[in-house]
Design a protein around this motif. Structure first.
Motif, PDB file in Angstrom:
ATOM      1  N   LEU A 271       0.094   7.370  -4.302  1.00  0.00           N
ATOM      2  CA  LEU A 271       0.936   7.080  -5.465  1.00  0.00           C
ATOM      3  C   LEU A 271       0.181   7.567  -6.692  1.00  0.00           C
ATOM      4  O   LEU A 271      -0.640   6.873  -7.259  1.00  0.00           O
ATOM      5  CB  LEU A 271       1.249   5.585  -5.535  1.00  0.00           C
ATOM      6  CG  LEU A 271       2.132   5.082  -4.386  1.00  0.00           C
ATOM      7  CD1 LEU A 271       2.298   3.580  -4.427  1.00  0.00           C
ATOM      8  CD2 LEU A 271       3.487   5.770  -4.397  1.00  0.00           C
TER       9      LEU A 271
ATOM     10  N   ILE B 277      -7.155   9.578  -1.034  1.00  0.00           N
ATOM     11  CA  ILE B 277      -6.183  10.173  -0.111  1.00  0.00           C
ATOM     12  C   ILE B 277      -6.050  11.668  -0.370  1.00  0.00           C
ATOM     13  O   ILE B 277      -6.195  12.488   0.542  1.00  0.00           O
ATOM     14  CB  ILE B 277      -4.818   9.455  -0.228  1.00  0.00           C
ATOM     15  CG1 ILE B 277      -4.941   8.010   0.268  1.00  0.00           C
ATOM     16  CG2 ILE B 277      -3.733  10.213   0.537  1.00  0.00           C
ATOM     17  CD1 ILE B 277      -3.687   7.171   0.081  1.00  0.00           C
TER      18      ILE B 277
ATOM     19  N   GLN C 134      -0.437   2.208  -1.238  1.00  0.00           N
ATOM     20  CA  GLN C 134      -0.639   3.401  -0.416  1.00  0.00           C
ATOM     21  C   GLN C 134      -1.089   2.999   0.980  1.00  0.00           C
ATOM     22  O   GLN C 134      -0.645   3.571   1.978  1.00  0.00           O
ATOM     23  CB  GLN C 134      -1.723   4.276  -1.032  1.00  0.00           C
ATOM     24  CG  GLN C 134      -1.514   4.646  -2.477  1.00  0.00           C
ATOM     25  CD  GLN C 134      -2.707   5.375  -3.074  1.00  0.00           C
ATOM     26  OE1 GLN C 134      -2.532   6.372  -3.748  1.00  0.00           O
ATOM     27  NE2 GLN C 134      -3.915   4.903  -2.844  1.00  0.00           N
ATOM     28  N   TYR C 135      -1.995   2.029   1.020  1.00  0.00           N
ATOM     29  CA  TYR C 135      -2.552   1.608   2.314  1.00  0.00           C
ATOM     30  C   TYR C 135      -1.620   0.614   3.007  1.00  0.00           C
ATOM     31  O   TYR C 135      -1.529   0.591   4.238  1.00  0.00           O
ATOM     32  CB  TYR C 135      -3.953   1.040   2.099  1.00  0.00           C
ATOM     33  CG  TYR C 135      -4.866   2.043   1.393  1.00  0.00           C
ATOM     34  CD1 TYR C 135      -5.241   3.224   2.022  1.00  0.00           C
ATOM     35  CD2 TYR C 135      -5.282   1.852   0.081  1.00  0.00           C
ATOM     36  CE1 TYR C 135      -6.033   4.169   1.383  1.00  0.00           C
ATOM     37  CE2 TYR C 135      -6.084   2.792  -0.575  1.00  0.00           C
ATOM     38  CZ  TYR C 135      -6.452   3.951   0.085  1.00  0.00           C
ATOM     39  OH  TYR C 135      -7.222   4.888  -0.557  1.00  0.00           O
ATOM     40  N   LEU C 136      -0.905  -0.186   2.216  1.00  0.00           N
ATOM     41  CA  LEU C 136       0.083  -1.084   2.825  1.00  0.00           C
ATOM     42  C   LEU C 136       1.159  -0.283   3.541  1.00  0.00           C
ATOM     43  O   LEU C 136       1.650  -0.680   4.601  1.00  0.00           O
ATOM     44  CB  LEU C 136       0.701  -1.993   1.754  1.00  0.00           C
ATOM     45  CG  LEU C 136      -0.156  -3.193   1.357  1.00  0.00           C
ATOM     46  CD1 LEU C 136       0.449  -3.913   0.148  1.00  0.00           C
ATOM     47  CD2 LEU C 136      -0.289  -4.168   2.535  1.00  0.00           C
ATOM     48  N   ASP C 137       1.550   0.830   2.953  1.00  0.00           N
ATOM     49  CA  ASP C 137       2.521   1.722   3.601  1.00  0.00           C
ATOM     50  C   ASP C 137       2.026   2.114   4.991  1.00  0.00           C
ATOM     51  O   ASP C 137       2.741   1.973   5.997  1.00  0.00           O
ATOM     52  CB  ASP C 137       2.702   2.955   2.707  1.00  0.00           C
ATOM     53  CG  ASP C 137       3.509   4.069   3.349  1.00  0.00           C
ATOM     54  OD1 ASP C 137       4.598   3.781   3.889  1.00  0.00           O
ATOM     55  OD2 ASP C 137       3.062   5.236   3.312  1.00  0.00           O
ATOM     56  N   HIS C 138       0.790   2.567   5.053  1.00  0.00           N
ATOM     57  CA  HIS C 138       0.176   2.952   6.326  1.00  0.00           C
ATOM     58  C   HIS C 138       0.138   1.758   7.292  1.00  0.00           C
ATOM     59  O   HIS C 138       0.475   1.879   8.476  1.00  0.00           O
ATOM     60  CB  HIS C 138      -1.243   3.460   6.031  1.00  0.00           C
ATOM     61  CG  HIS C 138      -2.071   3.762   7.234  1.00  0.00           C
ATOM     62  ND1 HIS C 138      -2.057   4.996   7.856  1.00  0.00           N
ATOM     63  CD2 HIS C 138      -2.946   3.002   7.928  1.00  0.00           C
ATOM     64  CE1 HIS C 138      -2.894   4.972   8.876  1.00  0.00           C
ATOM     65  NE2 HIS C 138      -3.448   3.775   8.949  1.00  0.00           N
ATOM     66  N   LEU C 139      -0.245   0.603   6.789  1.00  0.00           N
ATOM     67  CA  LEU C 139      -0.391  -0.576   7.647  1.00  0.00           C
ATOM     68  C   LEU C 139       0.961  -1.077   8.141  1.00  0.00           C
ATOM     69  O   LEU C 139       1.091  -1.514   9.293  1.00  0.00           O
ATOM     70  CB  LEU C 139      -1.130  -1.681   6.879  1.00  0.00           C
ATOM     71  CG  LEU C 139      -2.606  -1.374   6.582  1.00  0.00           C
ATOM     72  CD1 LEU C 139      -3.183  -2.362   5.587  1.00  0.00           C
ATOM     73  CD2 LEU C 139      -3.427  -1.369   7.877  1.00  0.00           C
TER      74      LEU C 139
ATOM     75  N   LEU D 282      -9.376  -0.905   7.102  1.00  0.00           N
ATOM     76  CA  LEU D 282      -9.207   0.429   7.696  1.00  0.00           C
ATOM     77  C   LEU D 282     -10.544   1.017   8.127  1.00  0.00           C
ATOM     78  O   LEU D 282     -10.631   1.672   9.178  1.00  0.00           O
ATOM     79  CB  LEU D 282      -8.504   1.356   6.695  1.00  0.00           C
ATOM     80  CG  LEU D 282      -7.037   0.981   6.418  1.00  0.00           C
ATOM     81  CD1 LEU D 282      -6.502   1.758   5.214  1.00  0.00           C
ATOM     82  CD2 LEU D 282      -6.166   1.252   7.649  1.00  0.00           C
TER      83      LEU D 282
ATOM     84  N   MET E 264      -1.742  10.033   4.548  1.00  0.00           N
ATOM     85  CA  MET E 264      -1.097   8.911   3.868  1.00  0.00           C
ATOM     86  C   MET E 264      -0.320   9.399   2.647  1.00  0.00           C
ATOM     87  O   MET E 264      -0.432  10.542   2.226  1.00  0.00           O
ATOM     88  CB  MET E 264      -2.155   7.894   3.453  1.00  0.00           C
ATOM     89  CG  MET E 264      -2.787   7.163   4.629  1.00  0.00           C
ATOM     90  SD  MET E 264      -3.805   5.795   4.031  1.00  0.00           S
ATOM     91  CE  MET E 264      -4.658   5.347   5.542  1.00  0.00           C
ATOM     92  N   ASN E 265       0.450   8.477   2.078  1.00  0.00           N
ATOM     93  CA  ASN E 265       1.275   8.805   0.921  1.00  0.00           C
ATOM     94  C   ASN E 265       0.655   8.218  -0.349  1.00  0.00           C
ATOM     95  O   ASN E 265       0.765   7.019  -0.603  1.00  0.00           O
ATOM     96  CB  ASN E 265       2.685   8.237   1.101  1.00  0.00           C
ATOM     97  CG  ASN E 265       3.379   8.835   2.307  1.00  0.00           C
ATOM     98  OD1 ASN E 265       3.320  10.039   2.526  1.00  0.00           O
ATOM     99  ND2 ASN E 265       4.012   7.994   3.112  1.00  0.00           N
TER     100      ASN E 265
END
Lengths: 518, 518
Positions: free
Chosen positions: B495, B503, A474-479, B479, B492-493
């Motif tokens: 999962l 999130i 989820q956070y890798l997507d953002h990064l 972050l 954010m997305n």
């Protein structure tokens, strides 16, 4: 039943929902503050993930939403028939798999799959799901302050008006959030007993399957099939295309795909890719499935249990007739990036608007509708998102595949585990909960790959098979969207043994001026 | 044995390491390119996480490092005696716990803890660890191109010179990376047989313990104690201070602490906080431990197994004598933020410089030394980092506790699961692999809390008990440092079902102009 002036706890909500289910309570469950004279900013037709989050967001912004749902609870199909049982099954699949591989070693008894029952787990879920429903009702009312009418069929009258039970409600806007159901393909015999989709499986299964045929190659096929197989129910998947290469999944790396699909086969699942299901055989109850394989041969699979996993379709006929909203070529409601349909004042959200049929999308398009309704222009970008599915593994991916990255950037580097060029599997666990495997069967601990644009040094894709990385993706997507580089990754603080090793592997290469694969 | 011109695979390395262990090979394992006339930029004394990563980074930057280690493998204590067995034990603890709670239900047999053996798992680890060692040697040589001399005691001669076996090596810099060992407190009887630390436990245990007393309240105490207890070995922890409130752990939220410690007690562990261990009893072999409890009462605990978990100390006497480097008040080597000791040209990294004795710190201070040696000024900030430990749960935290945040920011909001004010546990899993619990014992699925500064809307702390969030906390740390807000989190997305729900919970509040707790 007016509930606005009382506070029901989880136990009371659960009891009330149960009384609805057994027919003791038939009236609508009404949580509306009659003393509030404010007009409704929006009526959310459907209180699943999209409607509930949209309403909550609109309320948080100071608006007044009303949610209506035909079920006696909010949250929609997720806690009732979809994501929650799926996760229960996937946890069971992982655990059964673990107990099989370790059977007869250490403290693990000889694994006896006659004790693993699909029906038992579904019964456990069915008897317990009302507690999750109760929580949704409680949270939405007590914590989020959202008004709703449940256990009542809503009829959309026009683009401002919805009739619910005896009442008629008028709002500035409508937000359609009525979801989708399994698409039933046109296969002869598909109505026979013993043919289920993910919803009817939960509601109607009343026997223990002995063999299973899954029609379709969707996530549901892989997830439920892996569970059935893990219980000892011999399972065959009939998929029109290669698994994970269908149009509904984007950015599936081929190495990841191979690890996943060959892992399913190694666990005894039969996967017929590029096959066609021709007919469901049997008298009243299914007895077999006739199919044509990739090589043209026809086969008949004996089975007493068929699961349809051929994707989903929304039920939009009523909405088209009443409102005249436009649909896309697949039958989903057409919306713009603000979730506006072709009819002014009418928004559509969630599964009704098509893929990805994922929780984040449902909730975020609910939020998007809410913000626009409340006068804050907001667009939702669904072009890039992380994704996951389960087999006996959890499989997660985000960004570009190695091949896509190579095509886009030309010069890329790949860091992966296990590395290429080893003579035998490495004994490092590549996922959470795979340390025992590391010492007994290192080839099955997991798989991981990160892809970087060599010039900009940016991470452009990440791929993982195993457990424990889903939360991070989820956070890798953002990064990734923010352009994180291999240098920045290498300066982060890893928590070793991390399920994926991207941070420390990045650090092993980040010192290089010209990057190399690892 | 000169190995520079041959490529050994994992199997060959493993065999070679085994031959060293049984005394068949006694000579140094030398991987040095004699044809390279370049001077050494640095000699890393010790090839554990700090030395190996430092050398790899320096090599990646174009320098020439030499690593020397007395063991026949790189990687140090982690794959040999520390993090890897710890994770194996913690995975076993989780799995045993899962099989106990589910005993006799679904496919789970009646749990029989007579089959769960501490000795068996240690034997499994001991017989398999050389494969991880082999991988470290292979990767360091073949992928990272780092030269080394293993299986040879190094003697530091001066700040440029190290003698190893028959050779003497001179470099621009020395990087000291010789690690730390368990500090043995001054308790009468501590040398008796049956008293172990984490290292001797792996090397020397040759019987199955029936009862365990752990002296100390460190992470090792909680992690190993939870494993012992899970196998059925009745375990008592004697800790001088409340668990998780010692000086070595920072930012432990009190709600998280309570969930964790009461969870240990609920599983049968006895925890005596604020107690003093007075004496180890027995003739040659330990038979009991005498202790004074918080209320002043003295007790004697029968036991055949004592684990010392009282923290670690570096072995620095030799280095002080030879180089005259300065130590801090706890006996660790004093370094600045560039890892420079008090002696010019001499760096120190890893456990030698003190807490946190964590993998990321070891590796990153290796990198820091390398960058400075190679002329790139680089400082390491260890003031804030994510942390974790295991019980039968995985416990992770980063940033500030609720109380710290309140003191620092005044106005904060907290989002947590389960929420306050519920009449019964919610049936949502609050961690990975806890879906079965959600339907049977929802009170034990996990715990989570995120803390925001209400004014800036920034996330300032995150806390989780359960599995599946550790990987994510690495990125949450990054972050938080970059000032991520509740609004950005809400966009954010996720999962779903994510192990932590930060999130989506953020999204439920982000619409608010003035934020409220959830």
């Amino acid at each position: 039943m007016q509930l606005n002036n009382v506070t029901l706890g989880i136990a009371e909500w659960r009891d009330l929902i149960r009384r609805v289910e057994i027919g003791e309570v038939r009236e609508p469950l009404v949580n509306i503050d009659d003393s509030d004279a404010a007009p409704w900013d929006a009526i959310f037709v459907g209180g699943g993930a999209a409607g509930r989050f949209g309403a909550a967001y609109l309320k948080a912004m100071g608006g007044r939403p009303l949610v209506v749902d035909r079920w006696p609870f909010l949250g929609g199909s997720c806690p009732h028939q979809a994501c929650v049982p799926h996760h229960l099954f996937s946890e069971a699949a992982r655990e059964l798999d673990y107990m099989r591989w370790n059977s007869g070693t250490l403290w693990f008894p000889k694994f006896d799959d006659s004790t693993a029952s699909i029906l038992d787990l579904i019964s456990l879920f069915r008897s317990g799901r009302a507690a999750a429903h109760a929580f949704m009702n409680w949270q939405t009312k007590e914590q989020l302050g959202v008004e709703y009418v449940l256990n009542a069929e809503a009829t959309v009258i026009d683009c401002h008006t919805v009739n619910v039970a005896d009442g008629s409600y008028t709002a500035r806007n409508l937000v359609l959030a009525t979801g989708a159901q399994t698409a039933h393909p046109r296969i002869p015999g598909i109505r026979k007993r013993g043919v289920f989709d993910f919803a009817s499986l939960i509601e109607d299964l009343d026997y223990e399957p002995t063999k299973c045929v899954i029609v379709g190659g969707s996530k549901v096929a892989m997830e439920y099939g892996s569970f059935f197989q893990a219980t000892g129910c011999q399972t065959t998947i009939l998929s029109r295309s290669p698994l994970m290469r269908g149009t509904s999944l984007h950015h599936v790396d081929e190495d990841l795909r191979i690890f996943v699909v060959s892992g399913m086969r190694a666990r005894g699942l039969t996967v017929h890719e590029d096959s066609a299901t021709l007919e469901i055989l049997g008298d009243e109850h299914v007895e077999g499935v006739r199919a044509r394989l990739a090589d043209g041969a026809e086969i008949v699979l004996d089975t007493d249990f068929v699961l349809l996993a051929t994707g989903e379709l929304p039920a939009t006929a009523e909405l088209v007739r009443t409102l005249g909203i436009e649909l896309d070529e697949h039958g989903f409601v057409e919306v713009d990036t603000q979730m506006r349909t072709s009819v002014a004042g009418v928004y559509a959200v969630g599964d009704l608007i098509g893929s990805p049929l994922e929780m984040f999308k449902a909730r975020k398009c609910g939020m998007t509708a809410a913000r626009n309704i409340m006068g804050e222009p907001y667009t939702l970008d669904l072009s890039q998102y992380p994704d996951f599915l389960h087999t006996t593994y959890e499989v997660t991916w985000v960004g570009l595949t190695e091949q896509e990255a190579r095509e886009k950037y030309g010069e890329i580097i790949v860091i992966q585990m296990p590395p290429n060029g080893l003579d035998q599997p490495i004994p490092l666990p590549l996922a959470e909960g795979s340390m025992l495997y590391a010492f007994t069967r290192p080839e099955i601990t997991g798989y991981q790959k990160a892809v970087f644009d060599a010039r900009s040094r940016r991470l452009v894709g990440a791929h993982h098979v195993g457990f424990g990385a889903k939360d991070a993706f989820q956070y890798l997507d953002h990064l990734i969207k923010r352009g994180i580089t291999i240098d920045e990754l290498g300066e982060m603080n890893e928590l070793f043994l991390n399920p994926e090793h991207f941070i420390q592997l990045s650090r092993l290469r980040a010192g290089q001026h010209a990057l190399h694969d690892l």
